[in-house]
Design an enzyme around this catalytic site. Structure first.
Site, PDB file in Angstrom:
ATOM      1  N   LYS A 161      67.153  19.495  81.796  1.00 31.30           N
ATOM      2  CA  LYS A 161      68.449  19.970  82.275  1.00 31.30           C
ATOM      3  C   LYS A 161      68.458  20.267  83.776  1.00 31.30           C
ATOM      4  O   LYS A 161      68.609  19.384  84.595  1.00 31.30           O
ATOM      5  CB  LYS A 161      68.909  21.171  81.455  1.00 31.30           C
ATOM      6  N   ASP A 194      60.477  26.189  74.226  1.00 27.14           N
ATOM      7  CA  ASP A 194      61.511  25.234  74.613  1.00 27.14           C
ATOM      8  C   ASP A 194      62.396  25.909  75.662  1.00 27.14           C
ATOM      9  O   ASP A 194      63.315  26.656  75.334  1.00 27.14           O
ATOM     10  CB  ASP A 194      62.322  24.813  73.392  1.00 27.14           C
ATOM     11  N   PHE A 232      68.459  25.017  68.625  1.00 18.89           N
ATOM     12  CA  PHE A 232      68.900  23.683  69.033  1.00 18.89           C
ATOM     13  C   PHE A 232      67.793  23.084  69.888  1.00 18.89           C
ATOM     14  O   PHE A 232      67.409  23.658  70.910  1.00 18.89           O
ATOM     15  CB  PHE A 232      70.208  23.725  69.835  1.00 18.89           C
TER      16      PHE A 232
END
Length: 463
Positions: free
Chosen positions: A267, A238, A153
């Protein structure tokens, strides 16, 4: 100056009873329907640290943490003070034909944690950071290809979505970005085959996959780094979900002693209040993008280096350092994984507990006993992965624990709590999971009655 200013907190109180109707009318009606169906429409009113409080004042333990953004907990006083100090200072924010002091400070502090990288590019989100990485990789290498892993993702904007193989997200939005291919996670032979054409600009990988909390083998990430070097491909980690202490290291790649060419963050860096993303990379890559004065703004983002976002990042790093939250994540995560793992032999529906730090996956699987197998098969036939809802819903309704299934059709529940959880919180988690999983082994029982309701909803949806 006006005599009075808008009281936003008063507006929240005044309109909160209408939150669902406003969303159904003006925003996402399907989300409202989902929340009501599974009983999550409790009307949260307040957040403090690792806890949420609903309209009746009941306290919940948040193991979702806003998809990982609240690593330092909700409404941390140090973060609030940092944001207030910016608002009170009349800084010359976003002049654009100037450079930002606070962006310089945040970049400097990030690179102290990743000393083998030299440059930082700021953006507004994880997906936007991935988009920048795609552009930088293609621009620096002159190659078109981007390789990622199946079940990954990376975000839902067009470039980021092109790196994923999940039909649930891709359906209806194709064709996507050309030149993007996926290999199986942990498959070095497949990666070498993909890179051997020397047409691949970058290999992008989550060190631990968020969908499923899938861990790499000990050989995969070091081997991937070596293959990228061999074929002139940029190696991108990532770390948007795994970074900033989540796994018990500042970066998850540190568990495997890997030094990527790019590291993507977002985040948790935001502190949960002001969105921010950061791409950290080598000077040799950066300088091929911004290679002369008339290309000084060849890539950018209007709000990316705004003072509130930069202050949020600086404050977050400061809290993580002074409260030793990386070490806390390692300690609490090891304790929690051990406690949950000890349950596995006693419950045939439990398959495995895995993770690093406070990124934990609890996987369930088909039972052996005939009675449980029949009930499991009924759920799976109606909707793959539906069983996990029989765990997450009672955890929420009966034990006041908010958590999530780790992906569409997944049999894994993901725990992603704030890094500030306590020993008492871990006991709360352990007891609650034990109670709910024990109940899931009783057929007939209340949990399987819930299962029948979910099956009926799934059947109506398909009809």
């Amino acid at each position: 100056m006006p005599d009075s200013y808008l009281d936003v907190s008063g507006l929240f109180v005044e309109r909160q009873a209408q939150r669902s109707s406003m969303h159904a009318r003006h925003l996402n009606e399907q989300l409202v329907r989902v929340l009501k169906t599974i009983g999550y429409d409790v009307g949260f009113q307040k957040g403090q640290g690792q806890y949420l409080f609903d309209r009746d004042g009941a306290r919940y333990l948040d193991l979702l943490s806003g998809f990982g953004v609240f690593a330092i907990g909700r409404n941390h006083p140090a973060l609030r003070q940092a944001l207030k100090s910016v608002l009170d200072s009349d800084f010359p924010n976003l002049v654009q034909l100037d450079v930002s002091t606070l962006a310089g400070v945040l970049a400097e502090r990030l690179l102290e944690h990743v000393p083998y990288l030299d440059k930082v590019f700021f953006s507004n989100s994880g997906a936007e950071t991935v988009e920048a990485a795609i552009k930088f990789a293609r621009g620096a290498t002159g190659r078109p290809g981007i390789v990622s892993c199946s079940h990954s993702f990376h975000g839902l904007s067009y470039g980021a979505l092109s790196l994923m193989d999940d039909a649930n997200f891709r359906s209806g939005f194709e064709p996507l970005l050309p030149g993007c291919t996926q290999i199986p996670f942990n498959d070095l032979a497949a990666l070498e085959q993909a890179l051997s054409s020397r047409q691949v600009a970058a290999f992008i990988v989550e060190p631990i996959q968020g969908k499923g909390v899938n861990l790499p083998t000990d050989e995969f990430l070091p081997g991937a780094a070596a293959l990228c070097k061999k074929y002139g491909t940029i190696f991108i980690a990532d770390e948007i979900q795994t970074g900033i202490g989540r796994t018990g290291k500042f970066l998850a790649v540190e568990h495997w002693n890997v030094e990527p060419d790019m590291v993507l963050l977002a985040k948790a860096l935001s502190g949960g209040h002001v969105p921010v993303g950061a791409l950290l990379t080598r000077k040799s890559i950066f300088d091929k993008i911004f290679n002369q004065m008339d290309r000084a703004v060849v890539h950018g983002s209007t709000f990316a280096k705004n003072d509130l976002a930069m202050a949020a990042g600086i404050a977050t790093l400061d809290v993580i350092k002074h409260e030793k939250l990386v070490e806390q994540a390692a300690k609490r995560g090891a304790e929690l994984r051990l406690a949950l793992t000890r349950m596995v032999p006693g419950y045939e529906l439990m398959k495995e507990v895995r993770g690093k730090g406070l990124m934990i996956g609890v996987e369930f699987g088909p039972p052996k006993s005939l009675r449980l197998k029949a009930s499991w098969n009924l759920l799976e036939t109606a909707n793959k992965g539906l069983f996990c809802q029989l765990i997450t819903v009672p955890l929420f309704k009966d034990h006041k624990i908010l958590t999530q299934v780790s992906g569409h059709g997944s049999h894994t529940i993901k725990l992603l709590p704030p890094l500030v959880i306590t020993e008492e919180d871990c006991s709360w988690i352990e007891k609650s999971f034990d109670d709910v999983i024990a109940a899931s082994h009783k057929v007939p029982g209340a949990i399987w009655s819930l299962g029948k309701t979910l099956v009926d909803n799934a059947v109506r949806k398909s009809a």
